[in-house]
Design an enzyme around this catalytic site. Structure first.
Site, PDB file in Angstrom:
ATOM      1  N   GLU A   1      69.474 -88.665  72.396  1.00 29.25           N
ATOM      2  CA  GLU A   1      70.099 -87.363  72.273  1.00 29.25           C
ATOM      3  C   GLU A   1      69.841 -86.573  73.540  1.00 29.25           C
ATOM      4  O   GLU A   1      68.713 -86.170  73.837  1.00 29.25           O
ATOM      5  CB  GLU A   1      69.540 -86.634  71.048  1.00 29.25           C
ATOM      6  CG  GLU A   1      70.314 -85.379  70.775  1.00 29.25           C
ATOM      7  CD  GLU A   1      70.276 -84.958  69.323  1.00 29.25           C
ATOM      8  OE1 GLU A   1      69.707 -85.679  68.506  1.00 29.25           O
ATOM      9  OE2 GLU A   1      70.820 -83.888  69.034  1.00 29.25           O
TER      10      GLU A   1
ATOM     11  N   CYS B   1      72.557 -80.887  66.883  1.00 29.92           N
ATOM     12  CA  CYS B   1      71.975 -82.151  66.427  1.00 29.92           C
ATOM     13  C   CYS B   1      73.062 -83.178  66.132  1.00 29.92           C
ATOM     14  O   CYS B   1      72.814 -84.375  66.185  1.00 29.92           O
ATOM     15  CB  CYS B   1      71.146 -81.921  65.172  1.00 29.92           C
ATOM     16  SG  CYS B   1      69.800 -80.775  65.461  1.00 29.92           S
TER      17      CYS B   1
ATOM     18  N   LYS C   1      58.473 -69.221  61.870  1.00 29.96           N
ATOM     19  CA  LYS C   1      58.229 -69.160  63.311  1.00 29.96           C
ATOM     20  C   LYS C   1      59.518 -69.505  64.049  1.00 29.96           C
ATOM     21  O   LYS C   1      60.001 -70.623  63.983  1.00 29.96           O
ATOM     22  CB  LYS C   1      57.136 -70.131  63.757  1.00 29.96           C
ATOM     23  CG  LYS C   1      56.713 -69.862  65.200  1.00 29.96           C
ATOM     24  CD  LYS C   1      55.875 -70.959  65.804  1.00 29.96           C
ATOM     25  CE  LYS C   1      56.686 -72.025  66.485  1.00 29.96           C
ATOM     26  NZ  LYS C   1      57.470 -71.548  67.664  1.00 29.96           N
TER      27      LYS C   1
ATOM     28  N   GLU D   1      64.862 -82.071  59.799  1.00 36.07           N
ATOM     29  CA  GLU D   1      66.156 -82.418  60.397  1.00 36.07           C
ATOM     30  C   GLU D   1      65.862 -82.693  61.866  1.00 36.07           C
ATOM     31  O   GLU D   1      65.426 -81.800  62.589  1.00 36.07           O
ATOM     32  CB  GLU D   1      67.139 -81.269  60.191  1.00 36.07           C
ATOM     33  CG  GLU D   1      68.571 -81.729  60.348  1.00 36.07           C
ATOM     34  CD  GLU D   1      69.041 -81.627  61.763  1.00 36.07           C
ATOM     35  OE1 GLU D   1      68.768 -82.578  62.524  1.00 36.07           O
ATOM     36  OE2 GLU D   1      69.646 -80.609  62.112  1.00 36.07           O
TER      37      GLU D   1
END
Lengths: 501, 143
Positions: A397, A296, A183, A257
């Site tokens: 983040e 990331c 997906k 992750e």
């Protein structure tokens, strides 16, 4: 400067790709897909639901056995052919990816697509070279260990590198002999279909299936299905935990992750000479703007040693001011558009709380209006904050072109600040002293410590997180084992009974 | 952007399983989490379609640093989480619990959070994404 034209190779509508052909969504609904470059919709994409996921799982299960039994030579050949097709169409793939995601075409041309091509080639080679093992238990008994595919795996792809991140997951899974239901992110669902248009004929029907849609409607049925043998996900912590919860119901493995807040550490000796290395380190600082910070491992915390703090920071701010923001399809543009409006809004909310907490804005700090057709796009100025590691802009983040800078006294202090985070995905260490580099690199709790470099992602260098940054290591042959079962044949070559019964 | 009366948190003791909030809201202290009128309207709409709701604040990359809205109980909270608020939203019969991991709240606890909503596209498995909107946290320093 060259400006690529907006890509015209899109279909007006993309359905699901299931069993080797395009299939309309069971619910009959589609959603609009805008380009972040202008904010304008350029295609419609099928809105998948559990029925579509089931159909894709049917196709994958139908294909998995035969695919798992093909020779590694045959699977490697197919991966290499995929790479060749991508190489032949590198420019058009790069332009498509830029239009889809908003990132500058200089990055997609030089990084995203070449890395994806190499990744398929790497796993084509790795699977050819993989060997099982045998253990000689005693003179008559041998333990053989074979790698076997898991069967059908589910993969949920993020939006920051739509084609490259899909490749990181597809290449090892396919090399290992699995069938896949994938997906794409709902923010970037189209470029993978352009990729598919180039390579679909190379793959047996059902080996790769793509179901589009929203996380809650299509991702959840995939992640929670007892019919997938493993789920691979790149994203954030709450969804990562939710996927682990679903997997626990089915006792299935996951690889995750989930991001980071990566420190980029500059020791005093970086500024000992004004030379090529100092110039490289300043570029390393500015790497927070790569991919608009939507990485990331964005080096979003810069730790600069006190001795050269002022001089280095001044030069780093100058380097940041030189980052050219513009049309993502201009080859000179260094920073493009954020991938979506909500991403833009989230970054702006962090620029706000950073100021409230007392961080100083050294450059940037606002949304950028680039005028003309780009006014509707999602642009943010590269921003340098100066503050303290306890501030939220140092701990969360932001996923934007924002770096938060602070100073440190010595190696121990640098390591303490670097490790004062919930995450442990990436880090950078810059020094001319390799002993310092080694000690810092080993002490930092992160899966990848770039040493005198940053943001390199070559295949064959393991990538994954410590702490809350996730589970598993992509980008390396060890990822093959995350897509494989271990079969042990324990064989006796003795004809003598044990004597128990 | 200001919080409104229909989005303030009710005292945790009324609904909580006992998770303690550092600097727990007293009668005078502002609640750690409030919602804007637009977010309250979206919560009402989602409640009508999906039943009782909960939030868990995410961290990390991509859609991280954003609140995730799920059917109540869909996300299993545990000892690593903290219940920050039970939001009372007009037209929603039960409080909407707002959770965060404790380790994350340790880093956020000097701020107060307002759940807002913006046009958007994706959000992990959060319920509002198909509507073309996205819950967003706006933050203010605690007084």
């Amino acid at each position: 400067m060259a400006r690529y034209d907006a890509p015209t190779h899109w279909q007006s509508r993309y359905d699901h790709f299931i069993g080797g052909e395009y299939v309309k969504p069971h619910g009959g609904q589609y959603f609009e897909n805008p380009t972040p470059v202008t904010g304008q919709t350029f295609c419609e994409v099928a809105r998948g639901t559990a029925d579509d996921v089931e159909k894709a799982l049917d196709a994958a299960h139908g294909a998995a056995d035969a695919w798992g039994r093909t020779s590694v030579a045959e699977r490697a050949l197919i991966l290499n052919k995929i790479a060749d097709r991508m190489q032949d169409n590198l420019e058009s793939l790069a332009v498509a990816e830029t239009w889809e995601n908003g990132k500058p075409v200089r990055e997609t041309l030089a990084a995203d697509i070449p890395l994806a091509i190499d990744h398929f080639r790497y796993f084509a080679g790795a699977i050819r070279a993989q060997e099982g093992s045998l253990g000689e238990i005693d003179d008559d008994t041998v333990a053989y260990h074979f790698h076997e595919p898991l069967g059908v795996v589910g993969q949920i792809i993020p939006w920051n590198f739509p084609i490259l991140m899909a490749t990181w997951k597809l290449a090892p899974a396919l090399a290992a002999g699995n069938a896949v239901v994938l997906k794409p992110a709902e923010q970037t669902p189209a470029s993978i279909h352009y990729w598919l248009s180039l390579v679909a004929d190379l793959l047996p029907p059902g080996v790769v299936n793509i179901v589009n849609g929203f996380g809650v409607e299509a991702g959840k049925p995939l992640a929670s299905s007892p019919r997938v043998a493993k789920v691979a996900f790149t994203g954030e912590t709450t969804t990562g935990r939710l996927i682990m919860q679903y997997a626990s119901e089915n006792i299935k493995p996951v690889t995750l992750e989930l991001g980071g807040k990566s420190p980029n550490i500059f020791f005093d000796d970086v500024s000992a000479r004004s030379d090529e290395f100092l110039d490289k380190a300043l570029e390393g600082f500015t790497m927070f703007a790569l991919n608009q910070g939507e990485v990331c491992t964005c080096p979003s915390r810069a730790l600069i040693q006190q001795g050269h703090y002022s001089d280095f920071l001044a030069a780093a701010v100058d380097r940041t001011k030189a980052v050219k923001q513009g049309h993502p399809l201009d080859t000179d543009t260094m920073i493009g558009a954020q991938a979506s409006n909500d991403q833009l809004e989230k970054i702006l909310s962090y620029l706000d709380i950073g100021r409230q907490e007392g961080a100083r804005v050294l450059t940037g700090g606002s949304r950028a209006d680039l005028g003309g057709e780009l006014s509707g796009g999602y642009y943010v100025e590269p921003t340098v904050f100066e503050g303290d590691n306890s501030m939220r802009i140092f701990q969360e983040e932001i996923f934007g072109p924002v770096v938060s800078v602070t100073s440190f006294a010595d190696l121990d202090d640098a390591v303490k600040i670097a490790n004062d985070t919930l995450y442990g995905l990436g880090a950078g260490v810059w020094t001319r002293d390799m002993n310092t580099a080694y000690r810092a690199g080993r002490a930092i709790q992160a899966g990848r410590v770039w040493t005198n470099c940053y943001h390199a992602y070559p295949a064959h260098a393991a990538f994954g997180g410590y702490k809350q940054s996730g589970i598993g290591r992509e980008n390396h042959k060890m990822m093959l084992e995350h897509y494989q079962q271990t079969k042990n044949l324990l064989v006796s070559y003795s004809t003598k009974k044990l004597g128990f019964f | 952007m200001d919080a409104v009366s229909d989005g303030t948190a009710v005292p945790l003791s009324a609904v909580s399983d006992g998770a303690a909030v550092p600097g727990s809201p007293g009668a005078a202290a502002p609640p750690p989490v409030t919602v804007t009128p637009a977010a309250a309207e979206l919560i009402r709409s989602l409640r009508g379609r999906h039943g009782p709701l909960m939030f868990h604040q995410s961290g990390g990359c991509c859609d991280g640093s954003a609140p995730m809205c799920y059917p109540a109980g869909e996300f299993r909270t545990g000892g690593s989480d903290i219940l920050l608020a039970a939001l009372a939203v007009d037209g929603v019969p039960e409080p909407v619990e707002f959770w965060m991991s404790k380790s994350q709240w340790d880093l956020w606890k000097h701020t107060r959070l307002t759940v807002d909503v913006v046009p958007g596209r994706g959000s992990g498995f959060s319920l509002e994404a198909p509507d073309g909107v996205r819950f967003l946290i706006r933050s203010h320093l605690a007084p």
